[in-house]
Design a protein around this motif. Structure first.
Motif, PDB file in Angstrom:
ATOM      1  N   ALA A 111       0.849  -1.197   0.000  1.00 15.44           N
ATOM      2  CA  ALA A 111       0.000   0.000   0.000  1.00 15.44           C
ATOM      3  C   ALA A 111       0.885   1.248   0.000  1.00 15.44           C
ATOM      4  O   ALA A 111       2.048   1.199   0.401  1.00 15.44           O
ATOM      5  CB  ALA A 111      -0.897   0.011   1.226  1.00 15.44           C
ATOM      6  N   LEU A 112       0.324   2.367  -0.452  1.00 12.13           N
ATOM      7  CA  LEU A 112       1.124   3.578  -0.698  1.00 12.13           C
ATOM      8  C   LEU A 112       1.990   3.980   0.483  1.00 12.13           C
ATOM      9  O   LEU A 112       3.192   4.197   0.327  1.00 12.13           O
ATOM     10  CB  LEU A 112       0.211   4.756  -1.089  1.00 12.13           C
ATOM     11  CG  LEU A 112       0.979   6.073  -1.295  1.00 12.13           C
ATOM     12  CD1 LEU A 112       1.743   6.097  -2.603  1.00 12.13           C
ATOM     13  CD2 LEU A 112       0.060   7.277  -1.223  1.00 12.13           C
ATOM     14  N   GLU A 247      -4.868  10.931  -2.639  1.00 11.58           N
ATOM     15  CA  GLU A 247      -4.532   9.691  -3.342  1.00 11.58           C
ATOM     16  C   GLU A 247      -5.091   8.463  -2.610  1.00 11.58           C
ATOM     17  O   GLU A 247      -5.520   7.504  -3.250  1.00 11.58           O
ATOM     18  CB  GLU A 247      -3.002   9.596  -3.487  1.00 11.58           C
ATOM     19  CG  GLU A 247      -2.518   8.398  -4.293  1.00 11.58           C
ATOM     20  CD  GLU A 247      -1.012   8.423  -4.534  1.00 11.58           C
ATOM     21  OE1 GLU A 247      -0.359   9.421  -4.151  1.00 11.58           O
ATOM     22  OE2 GLU A 247      -0.491   7.457  -5.099  1.00 11.58           O
ATOM     23  N   THR A 248      -5.025   8.486  -1.285  1.00  6.58           N
ATOM     24  CA  THR A 248      -5.448   7.294  -0.518  1.00  6.58           C
ATOM     25  C   THR A 248      -6.383   7.675   0.631  1.00  6.58           C
ATOM     26  O   THR A 248      -6.459   8.837   1.029  1.00  6.58           O
ATOM     27  CB  THR A 248      -4.219   6.592   0.114  1.00  6.58           C
ATOM     28  OG1 THR A 248      -3.605   7.505   1.034  1.00  6.58           O
ATOM     29  CG2 THR A 248      -3.216   6.179  -0.939  1.00  6.58           C
ATOM     30  N   GLU A 251      -4.567   9.369   3.498  1.00  7.71           N
ATOM     31  CA  GLU A 251      -4.388  10.820   3.369  1.00  7.71           C
ATOM     32  C   GLU A 251      -5.631  11.555   3.872  1.00  7.71           C
ATOM     33  O   GLU A 251      -5.527  12.578   4.554  1.00  7.71           O
ATOM     34  CB  GLU A 251      -4.088  11.178   1.912  1.00  7.71           C
ATOM     35  CG  GLU A 251      -3.843  12.663   1.681  1.00  7.71           C
ATOM     36  CD  GLU A 251      -3.508  12.993   0.219  1.00  7.71           C
ATOM     37  OE1 GLU A 251      -3.026  12.090  -0.509  1.00  7.71           O
ATOM     38  OE2 GLU A 251      -3.724  14.147  -0.187  1.00  7.71           O
ATOM     39  N   HIS A 281      -3.974  12.296  -9.222  1.00  4.70           N
ATOM     40  CA  HIS A 281      -4.805  11.256  -8.578  1.00  4.70           C
ATOM     41  C   HIS A 281      -6.223  11.736  -8.293  1.00  4.70           C
ATOM     42  O   HIS A 281      -7.143  11.310  -8.950  1.00  4.70           O
ATOM     43  CB  HIS A 281      -4.142  10.682  -7.318  1.00  4.70           C
ATOM     44  CG  HIS A 281      -2.800  10.099  -7.592  1.00  4.70           C
ATOM     45  ND1 HIS A 281      -2.616   9.090  -8.492  1.00  4.70           N
ATOM     46  CD2 HIS A 281      -1.556  10.415  -7.124  1.00  4.70           C
ATOM     47  CE1 HIS A 281      -1.329   8.778  -8.564  1.00  4.70           C
ATOM     48  NE2 HIS A 281      -0.668   9.574  -7.753  1.00  4.70           N
ATOM     49  N   ASN A 307      -3.031   3.660  -9.210  1.00  7.52           N
ATOM     50  CA  ASN A 307      -4.111   3.578  -8.215  1.00  7.52           C
ATOM     51  C   ASN A 307      -4.550   2.137  -7.978  1.00  7.52           C
ATOM     52  O   ASN A 307      -4.870   1.741  -6.860  1.00  7.52           O
ATOM     53  CB  ASN A 307      -5.331   4.397  -8.659  1.00  7.52           C
ATOM     54  CG  ASN A 307      -5.075   5.891  -8.729  1.00  7.52           C
ATOM     55  OD1 ASN A 307      -5.799   6.621  -9.389  1.00  7.52           O
ATOM     56  ND2 ASN A 307      -4.033   6.366  -8.069  1.00  7.52           N
ATOM     57  N   LEU A 310      -1.434   0.086  -6.182  1.00  7.87           N
ATOM     58  CA  LEU A 310      -1.285   0.412  -4.759  1.00  7.87           C
ATOM     59  C   LEU A 310      -2.621   0.275  -4.017  1.00  7.87           C
ATOM     60  O   LEU A 310      -2.702   0.588  -2.833  1.00  7.87           O
ATOM     61  CB  LEU A 310      -0.747   1.844  -4.610  1.00  7.87           C
ATOM     62  CG  LEU A 310       0.664   2.110  -5.182  1.00  7.87           C
ATOM     63  CD1 LEU A 310       0.923   3.599  -5.319  1.00  7.87           C
ATOM     64  CD2 LEU A 310       1.743   1.478  -4.317  1.00  7.87           C
ATOM     65  N   SER A 312      -5.154   2.107  -4.133  1.00  2.00           N
ATOM     66  CA  SER A 312      -5.479   3.418  -3.555  1.00  2.00           C
ATOM     67  C   SER A 312      -6.971   3.714  -3.649  1.00  2.00           C
ATOM     68  O   SER A 312      -7.516   4.425  -2.807  1.00  2.00           O
ATOM     69  CB  SER A 312      -4.702   4.514  -4.282  1.00  2.00           C
ATOM     70  OG  SER A 312      -3.316   4.284  -4.195  1.00  2.00           O
TER      71      SER A 312
END
Ligand SMILES: [Zn+2]
Length: 466
Positions: A111-112, A247-248, A251, A281, A307, A310, A312
């Motif tokens: 994962a990111l 992005e995720t 975040e 993203h 995306n 990862l 995301s």
């Protein structure tokens, strides 16, 4: 808006073309004719010209028409025979980190946040140097030329080295010097990063191929004052701002915990959004925030493969398109993709959103191609210059073969470009009127040397991350 400095010259070229085209008599000698292929223009009328041609002189497209009509008016000093091939605008990769090709396959299936904090940031701290960035950019440029990308938007360190190698390779770049809160290989503090960014802008501001930009990494890796200062710097010089956005889910959570706001709303509270900003993203962005980004004139870069890899999330691309947000496609860095093939990005974007919406009519081939060409140009604020094949635009053109078994037969060229064509099918790549690849041979880089240099760097990277 950025790029204003170049527009008067561009306007003059358009006038010159008008005069030329109204003339009669002997064909005019021009630097390059691409003739005989199916020309997919991606212009306002989405013209597709069977047995078409493109006339190029110097850096500019002078005419796009049938081969017969162009042949009557122009004779090429150099000619590319595009018979049985498709001629289309060069692809625009709106988000990448070119030198990260040297980390291709270094750490997959993560994962990111874990990927960044445990692998990528430490590897970068130990290996990124001007030499690393030059070698990585050469490899990325080779891959981009070979797979039909003619313009890329980049965010990395030592961006002046990215710029030099991009110019040597002959590609067009919107290149952003990264600014980040913690010490990184080219700056111990964000203030140092901002100073580097300013020097970089001054050095490349009037370059024909390079548009310098400021690249504050993301809201979760920068404090408010630095985000504001980065934005102020791009406003001061009239250059683009490149940033990662929402992005995720992590975040989103971090922004909620620290500011009780979403990343999009937090950046709005700083006065960050405005024309000239490209948000990469934009996965976790609500319907009302999409409307806000539209209102602020922000462009979005959709990176479906990164995306997905990862995990995301799925960006609300149909929402961006419906709202009229300029939306392009990107590959992201090769460490999270793991290649820079924009044909693959088109295909995956189309398939992902069909699956996500359970509607096969969503994001069809024509839309995917638009996102990879004129949509990307729009997102970067460059659509008056590039993104389609039409008179007066800069000559960024690619030619792809259509004779592989998997491409036979061909009923619909645009469908073929998105659903069966691969980067490897690109035969010729032209940027700014210069032929960078002819018949698969890259003319501006020594491919053998670039590949062996990259393998040498992989040894150092492997040793550094042990
Ligand atoms: Zn990125």
């Amino acid at each position: 808006m950025p790029f204003m400095g170049r527009l008067p010259a561009f306007a003059a070229l358009v006038c010159a073309c008008g005069v030329v085209l109204s003339g009669q008599g002997a064909p005019r000698q021009v630097s390059l004719l691409i003739t005989g292929g199916t020309v997919v223009t991606v212009d306002a009328n989405r013209r597709v010209i069977p047995n078409g041609a493109v006339a190029i002189d110097g850096t500019d497209i002078l005419a796009v028409d049938t081969a017969e009509a162009v042949g009557r008016q122009f004779r090429g000093t150099e000619t590319i025979d595009a018979t049985d091939q498709i001629v289309l605008p060069g692809l625009i990769n709106t988000h990448t980190h070119a030198p990260m090709v040297l980390y291709r396959g270094l750490a997959d299936d993560l994962a990111l946040m874990e990927w960044l904090n445990r692998y990528i940031f430490p590897a970068e701290a130990k290996t990124v140097s001007p030499e690393f960035v030059r070698a990585g950019t050469r490899l990325a440029a080779l891959e981009m030329i070979q797979s039909g990308t003619t313009t890329f938007a980049d965010m990395y360190y030592f961006e002046e080295e990215v710029a030099r190698e991009t110019k040597t390779a002959g590609l067009r770049g919107v290149l952003g010097q990264t600014i980040i809160q913690f010490p990184v290989p080219d700056a111990k503090t964000p203030a140092e990063g901002l100073a580097r960014a300013e020097a970089f802008i001054r050095r490349f501001k009037d370059d024909a191929l390079i548009t310098p930009a400021v690249a504050p990494h993301a809201m979760y890796t920068l404090d408010g004052p630095t985000l504001k200062a980065a934005r102020e710097l791009s406003r001061q010089y009239g250059v683009p701002t490149l940033i990662h956005l929402a992005e995720t889910r992590d975040e989103i959570q971090a922004a909620q915990e620290r500011f009780a706001l979403s990343p999009t709303a937090y950046l709005e509270s700083l006065g960050f959004w405005g024309p000239g900003v490209l948000a990469a993203h934009g996965v976790w962005v609500s319907e009302s925030e999409i409307a806000l980004l539209k209102q602020r004139g922000v462009g979005v870069s959709h990176n479906p493969e990164s995306n997905m890899k990862l995990a995301s999330g799925v960006a609300p691309v149909t929402g961006y398109l419906r709202a009229g947000v300029p939306t392009g496609l990107g590959t992201d860095g090769a460490a999270s993709n793991n290649d820079m093939d924009m044909f693959e990005a088109m295909r995956v974007a189309s398939l992902l959103h069909k699956l996500q919406t359970a509607d096969p009519r969503v994001l069809g081939a024509a839309t995917a191609l638009e996102m990879a060409t004129v949509g990307g140009a729009r997102a970067l604020g460059m659509d008056r210059l590039i993104g389609s094949l039409e008179r007066g635009k800069l000559a960024d053109v690619i030619v792809v073969s259509t004779t592989a078994a998997r491409q036979t037969p061909m009923y619909e060229p645009v469908s073929h470009l998105v659903y069966t064509t691969r980067g490897d099918d690109v035969r010729h790549t032209v940027v700014n009127g210069r032929v960078l690849m002819r018949d698969r041979k890259v003319l501006t880089l020594d491919a053998t040397a670039v590949l062996s240099e990259a393998s040498g760097w992989a040894e150092k990277v492997r040793a550094a991350v042990k």
